[in-house]
Motif scaffolding. Structure first.
Motif, mmCIF file in Angstrom:
data_model
loop_
_atom_site.group_PDB
_atom_site.id
_atom_site.type_symbol
_atom_site.label_atom_id
_atom_site.label_comp_id
_atom_site.label_asym_id
_atom_site.label_seq_id
_atom_site.Cartn_x
_atom_site.Cartn_y
_atom_site.Cartn_z
ATOM 1 N N HIS A 1 0.798 -1.207 0.000
ATOM 2 C CA HIS A 1 0.000 0.000 0.000
ATOM 3 C C HIS A 1 0.843 1.275 0.000
ATOM 4 C CE1 HIS A 1 -4.141 0.809 -0.222
ATOM 5 N NE2 HIS A 1 -3.982 1.881 0.522
ATOM 6 N N HIS B 1 -14.761 19.193 -5.973
ATOM 7 C CA HIS B 1 -14.545 17.846 -6.507
ATOM 8 C C HIS B 1 -14.030 16.814 -5.510
ATOM 9 C CE1 HIS B 1 -15.028 19.262 -10.689
ATOM 10 N NE2 HIS B 1 -14.401 20.350 -10.268
ATOM 11 N N CYS B 2 -13.483 17.227 -4.392
ATOM 12 C CA CYS B 2 -12.732 16.280 -3.557
ATOM 13 C C CYS B 2 -13.238 16.175 -2.114
ATOM 14 C CB CYS B 2 -11.255 16.679 -3.500
ATOM 15 S SG CYS B 2 -10.616 17.397 -5.036
ATOM 16 N N CYS C 1 -15.030 13.144 -0.300
ATOM 17 C CA CYS C 1 -14.281 11.956 0.149
ATOM 18 C C CYS C 1 -13.128 12.296 1.081
ATOM 19 C CB CYS C 1 -13.724 11.200 -1.051
ATOM 20 S SG CYS C 1 -15.013 10.371 -1.997
ATOM 21 N N HIS C 2 -12.456 13.429 0.851
ATOM 22 C CA HIS C 2 -11.243 13.714 1.642
ATOM 23 C C HIS C 2 -11.488 14.669 2.811
ATOM 24 C CE1 HIS C 2 -8.389 11.436 -0.789
ATOM 25 N NE2 HIS C 2 -9.060 11.847 -1.848
ATOM 26 N N ILE D 1 -13.849 9.138 3.483
ATOM 27 C CA ILE D 1 -13.835 7.939 2.639
ATOM 28 C C ILE D 1 -12.417 7.745 2.084
ATOM 29 C CG2 ILE D 1 -14.718 6.957 0.473
ATOM 30 C CD1 ILE D 1 -17.312 8.650 1.055
ATOM 31 N N PRO E 1 -8.176 8.928 2.185
ATOM 32 C CA PRO E 1 -7.215 9.232 3.262
ATOM 33 C C PRO E 1 -7.069 10.722 3.514
ATOM 34 C CG PRO E 1 -6.073 8.592 1.262
ATOM 35 C CD PRO E 1 -7.525 8.370 1.001
ATOM 36 N N LEU F 1 -5.179 14.217 3.762
ATOM 37 C CA LEU F 1 -4.176 14.709 2.818
ATOM 38 C C LEU F 1 -3.244 15.740 3.444
ATOM 39 C CD1 LEU F 1 -6.527 15.164 -0.304
ATOM 40 C CD2 LEU F 1 -4.960 13.273 0.142
ATOM 41 N N HIS G 1 1.067 7.361 -1.601
ATOM 42 C CA HIS G 1 1.624 7.295 -2.960
ATOM 43 C C HIS G 1 2.782 8.255 -3.168
ATOM 44 C CE1 HIS G 1 -1.557 4.632 -4.456
ATOM 45 N NE2 HIS G 1 -2.307 5.253 -3.578
ATOM 46 N N ILE H 1 1.814 13.517 -6.358
ATOM 47 C CA ILE H 1 0.438 13.926 -6.019
ATOM 48 C C ILE H 1 -0.318 14.248 -7.310
ATOM 49 C CG2 ILE H 1 -0.976 15.639 -4.797
ATOM 50 C CD1 ILE H 1 1.406 15.939 -2.805
ATOM 51 N N VAL I 1 -1.378 11.021 -9.041
ATOM 52 C CA VAL I 1 -2.551 10.367 -8.439
ATOM 53 C C VAL I 1 -3.835 11.097 -8.857
ATOM 54 C CG1 VAL I 1 -3.747 9.838 -6.270
ATOM 55 C CG2 VAL I 1 -1.311 9.371 -6.472
ATOM 56 N N ILE I 2 -3.799 12.439 -8.833
ATOM 57 C CA ILE I 2 -5.000 13.206 -9.206
ATOM 58 C C ILE I 2 -5.329 12.970 -10.691
ATOM 59 C CG2 ILE I 2 -6.017 15.517 -9.384
ATOM 60 C CD1 ILE I 2 -4.101 16.378 -7.103
ATOM 61 N N THR J 1 -9.730 1.459 -6.519
ATOM 62 C CA THR J 1 -10.213 2.199 -5.347
ATOM 63 C C THR J 1 -11.213 3.258 -5.827
ATOM 64 O OG1 THR J 1 -8.709 4.089 -5.321
ATOM 65 C CG2 THR J 1 -7.869 2.017 -4.408
ATOM 66 N N PHE K 1 -8.681 12.394 -12.696
ATOM 67 C CA PHE K 1 -9.414 13.605 -13.085
ATOM 68 C C PHE K 1 -8.865 14.205 -14.375
ATOM 69 C CE2 PHE K 1 -10.666 13.080 -8.719
ATOM 70 C CZ PHE K 1 -11.962 13.566 -8.666
ATOM 71 N N LEU L 1 -10.692 17.746 -15.239
ATOM 72 C CA LEU L 1 -9.987 18.970 -14.847
ATOM 73 C C LEU L 1 -8.771 19.180 -15.748
ATOM 74 C CD1 LEU L 1 -9.972 18.315 -10.972
ATOM 75 C CD2 LEU L 1 -11.592 19.744 -12.236
ATOM 76 N N LEU M 1 -4.586 22.190 -7.514
ATOM 77 C CA LEU M 1 -4.960 21.252 -6.452
ATOM 78 C C LEU M 1 -3.732 20.766 -5.686
ATOM 79 C CD1 LEU M 1 -7.798 19.309 -8.248
ATOM 80 C CD2 LEU M 1 -7.995 20.344 -5.982
HETATM 81 C C1 HEC Z 1 -15.188 9.093 -4.387
HETATM 82 C C2 HEC Z 1 -14.164 9.410 -3.396
HETATM 83 C C3 HEC Z 1 -12.992 10.269 -3.789
HETATM 84 C C4 HEC Z 1 -12.991 11.484 -4.438
HETATM 85 C C5 HEC Z 1 -14.181 12.289 -4.981
HETATM 86 C C6 HEC Z 1 -11.613 11.906 -4.497
HETATM 87 N N1 HEC Z 1 -10.802 10.985 -3.891
HETATM 88 FE FE1 HEC Z 1 -8.802 11.097 -3.678
HETATM 89 N N2 HEC Z 1 -8.752 9.240 -2.882
HETATM 90 C C7 HEC Z 1 -9.855 8.475 -2.574
HETATM 91 C C8 HEC Z 1 -9.411 7.208 -2.015
HETATM 92 C C9 HEC Z 1 -10.297 6.087 -1.524
HETATM 93 C C10 HEC Z 1 -8.001 7.247 -2.024
HETATM 94 C C11 HEC Z 1 -7.043 6.149 -1.531
HETATM 95 C C12 HEC Z 1 -6.599 5.279 -2.684
HETATM 96 C C13 HEC Z 1 -5.662 4.179 -2.186
HETATM 97 O O1 HEC Z 1 -6.156 3.220 -1.577
HETATM 98 O O2 HEC Z 1 -4.475 4.304 -2.403
HETATM 99 C C14 HEC Z 1 -7.631 8.550 -2.547
HETATM 100 C C15 HEC Z 1 -6.318 8.977 -2.668
HETATM 101 C C16 HEC Z 1 -5.949 10.263 -3.012
HETATM 102 C C17 HEC Z 1 -4.592 10.773 -2.955
HETATM 103 C C18 HEC Z 1 -3.359 9.996 -2.535
HETATM 104 C C19 HEC Z 1 -3.202 10.115 -1.032
HETATM 105 C C20 HEC Z 1 -1.940 9.450 -0.505
HETATM 106 O O3 HEC Z 1 -1.855 9.263 0.728
HETATM 107 O O4 HEC Z 1 -1.035 9.139 -1.280
HETATM 108 C C21 HEC Z 1 -4.636 12.083 -3.354
HETATM 109 C C22 HEC Z 1 -3.469 13.053 -3.456
HETATM 110 C C23 HEC Z 1 -6.015 12.382 -3.663
HETATM 111 N N3 HEC Z 1 -6.783 11.252 -3.440
HETATM 112 C C24 HEC Z 1 -6.463 13.601 -4.100
HETATM 113 C C25 HEC Z 1 -7.762 13.846 -4.519
HETATM 114 C C26 HEC Z 1 -8.189 15.080 -5.139
HETATM 115 C C27 HEC Z 1 -7.306 16.302 -5.374
HETATM 116 C C28 HEC Z 1 -9.517 14.924 -5.441
HETATM 117 C C29 HEC Z 1 -10.417 15.886 -6.138
HETATM 118 C C30 HEC Z 1 -9.998 16.397 -7.441
HETATM 119 C C31 HEC Z 1 -9.915 13.595 -4.979
HETATM 120 N N4 HEC Z 1 -8.821 12.981 -4.433
HETATM 121 C C32 HEC Z 1 -11.194 13.089 -5.070
HETATM 122 C C33 HEC Z 1 -11.166 8.843 -2.766
HETATM 123 C C34 HEC Z 1 -11.597 9.972 -3.449
#
Ligand code: HEC
Length: 137
Positions: free
Chosen positions: A33, A64-65, A68-69, A77, A79, A81, A88, A95, A98-99, A106, A111, A115, A123
């Protein structure tokens, strides 16, 4: 040795063996992980971390985020930030990756289509601003 003692000994040996392997599995799952994306770590952030960029990132984050965050990246929902020890990797490039691409399997979708590249960098600037150790990086 009496048969009963032998049976008890065998059970004990089996139990300790299975504990060792369970422990091994747990460690493996964690290793899998927490990982870096070194290929993307080198991508240079083209947008300066100005107050204006961070404010734009914050607005996008709230659209957008946040569902969950959580507020201010406190987690839910997805992790949290705000820490600099991210699953990751914590460079701007990782970062951004991942975006852009999301995390397969997962709820974190990519995006890339939704985006623009510039928005994704805003972001990154907002997210890194949540950690005071990273703001001047
Ligand atoms: C529907 C839920 C959801 C949405 C909406 C969402 N995320 Fe996430 N995001 C998650 C989950 C669940 C993970 C964990 C994935 C994993 O298991 O590694 C995650 C992981 C991440 C990580 C990596 C975190 C790490 O510790 O490395 C980043 C950065 C991130 N998201 C940014 C964003 C951003 C910026 C947006 C909006 C543009 C966004 N997320 C929208 C659910 C979401």
């Amino acid at each position: 040795m009496k048969t009963i003692t032998r049976v008890v000994l065998n059970i004990l040996i089996l139990l300790s063996l299975s504990l060792v392997s369970l422990n091994g599995f747990a460690q493996e799952a964690q290793h899998e992980h927490h990982h870096r994306h070194l290929k993307y770590a080198k991508i240079k952030n083209p947008i300066a971390k100005t107050e204006k960029s961070i404010a734009q990132g914050r607005k996008l984050y709230e659209e957008h985020c946040i569902a969950c965050h959580g507020e201010g990246g406190k987690g839910g929902i997805g992790p949290e930030l705000t820490s600099s020890d991210r699953i990751h990797g914590s460079t701007d490039g990782e970062i951004f990756h991942v975006i852009t691409a999301g995390v397969a399997g997962t709820k974190m979708k990519g995006f890339k289509k939704e985006l623009t590249e510039e928005m994704r960098w805003h972001l990154v600037n907002y997210i890194t601003s949540l950690n005071k150790n990273e703001i001047n990086k």
